[in-house]
Design an enzyme around this catalytic site. Sequence first.
Site, mmCIF file in Angstrom:
data_model
loop_
_atom_site.group_PDB
_atom_site.id
_atom_site.type_symbol
_atom_site.label_atom_id
_atom_site.label_comp_id
_atom_site.label_asym_id
_atom_site.label_seq_id
_atom_site.Cartn_x
_atom_site.Cartn_y
_atom_site.Cartn_z
ATOM 1 C CG ASP A 67 -0.282 -0.450 2.501
ATOM 2 O OD1 ASP A 67 0.961 -0.466 2.547
ATOM 3 O OD2 ASP A 67 -0.987 -0.787 3.460
ATOM 4 C CG ASP A 136 -8.590 -1.450 12.241
ATOM 5 O OD1 ASP A 136 -7.635 -2.109 11.764
ATOM 6 O OD2 ASP A 136 -9.077 -0.461 11.651
ATOM 7 C CG HIS A 138 -5.799 -2.327 8.991
ATOM 8 N ND1 HIS A 138 -6.000 -1.190 9.729
ATOM 9 C CD2 HIS A 138 -4.471 -2.344 8.721
ATOM 10 C CE1 HIS A 138 -4.847 -0.555 9.896
ATOM 11 N NE2 HIS A 138 -3.905 -1.245 9.303
ATOM 12 C CD GLU A 143 -8.612 0.992 8.264
ATOM 13 O OE1 GLU A 143 -8.552 -0.005 8.999
ATOM 14 O OE2 GLU A 143 -8.048 2.064 8.538
HETATM 15 C C1 GLP Z 1 -0.430 0.298 8.520
HETATM 16 C C2 GLP Z 1 -0.091 -0.555 7.309
HETATM 17 C C3 GLP Z 1 -0.256 -2.029 7.609
HETATM 18 C C4 GLP Z 1 0.467 -2.382 8.892
HETATM 19 C C5 GLP Z 1 -0.119 -1.582 10.038
HETATM 20 C C6 GLP Z 1 0.501 -1.912 11.377
HETATM 21 O O1 GLP Z 1 -1.780 0.505 8.687
HETATM 22 N N1 GLP Z 1 -0.913 -0.211 6.200
HETATM 23 O O2 GLP Z 1 0.254 -2.787 6.515
HETATM 24 O O3 GLP Z 1 0.329 -3.769 9.147
HETATM 25 O O4 GLP Z 1 0.103 -0.216 9.741
HETATM 26 O O5 GLP Z 1 1.642 -1.147 11.618
HETATM 27 P P1 GLP Z 1 2.660 -1.427 12.780
HETATM 28 O O6 GLP Z 1 3.463 -2.605 12.333
HETATM 29 O O7 GLP Z 1 3.503 -0.186 12.858
HETATM 30 O O8 GLP Z 1 1.890 -1.702 14.007
#
Ligand code: GLP
Length: 259
Positions: A67, A136, A138, A143
């Site tokens: 993404d 959440d 995702h 989402e």
């Molecule tokens: C973002 C990314 C996800 C990732 C999430 C968790 O929302 N789009 O791909 O898994 O963050 O991030 P973190 O690893 O910093 O908790």
Amino acid sequence: MEVVVCKSKEEASALAAEIITKAVKKNPKTVLGLATGSTPVLMYDAMAKAVKAKKVSYKEVKSWNLDEYVGLAPTHEQSYRYFMNENLFKKIDIKLSNTHVLNGLAKNPEAECKKYERDIKKAGGIDIQVLGIGSDGHIAFNEPGTSLKSRTSVVYLTPSTIKDNARLFFKGKEKEVPTRALSMGVGTICEAKKIVLLAFGKNKADAVKGMVEGGVSQFCTASALQMHNDAWIFCDEEAASKLKLKDYYAWRSATKLQG
Ligand code: GLP
């Protein structure tokens, strides 16, 4: 779904990196799906160590990231392209031209998403998809309320994700975080041949519980991985702490990993 419960995130990251190192050694043309966020950083470090030790080479590997924020240039420090360059691509011998991140500045975002899907298909599909998980539930930026068959498209972030991700933006301000992103869909992600998801810390315990032991639901898009037949979840003790069958998963996965 195989849940690997590790004593620490270091141990989980080393195990996950080993899966990728082994796959790339076996097939130097492996196609990787890559993720951003704080979670995969230790795994990327372990992958880079293996390259430095000449155990593996990424010269022929191609990668597609999950993404990108709409509106951020690849040079913006909070863009996912910048993140990947800094945290992995600069540290391994992958050709930058073989790495792909959605263009957050695309004039026609829908066309950009369609092209991304076509390019992944042309490359033969993703062999191993790395994932983190949002608090959440995702995956990528899919989402709650996103179809479990969704494809790469423009998506809208929830207030909770904006709050979680604000820590990385200017002065931690929520208003600095883009409200939209380009994201691989849940359907796109589930087409990867193998999935390696990492989840660390107590902030992820509810999401992990929903993903592993909740029903398959668009309310927790990671739960779609229950329908995948080669999905590996690497957790630390805290992220696994709410799982009913935690000890069983730990024993089963350890036995499989040894064999
Ligand atoms: C973002 C990314 C996800 C990732 C999430 C968790 O929302 N789009 O791909 O898994 O963050 O991030 P973190 O690893 O910093 O908790």
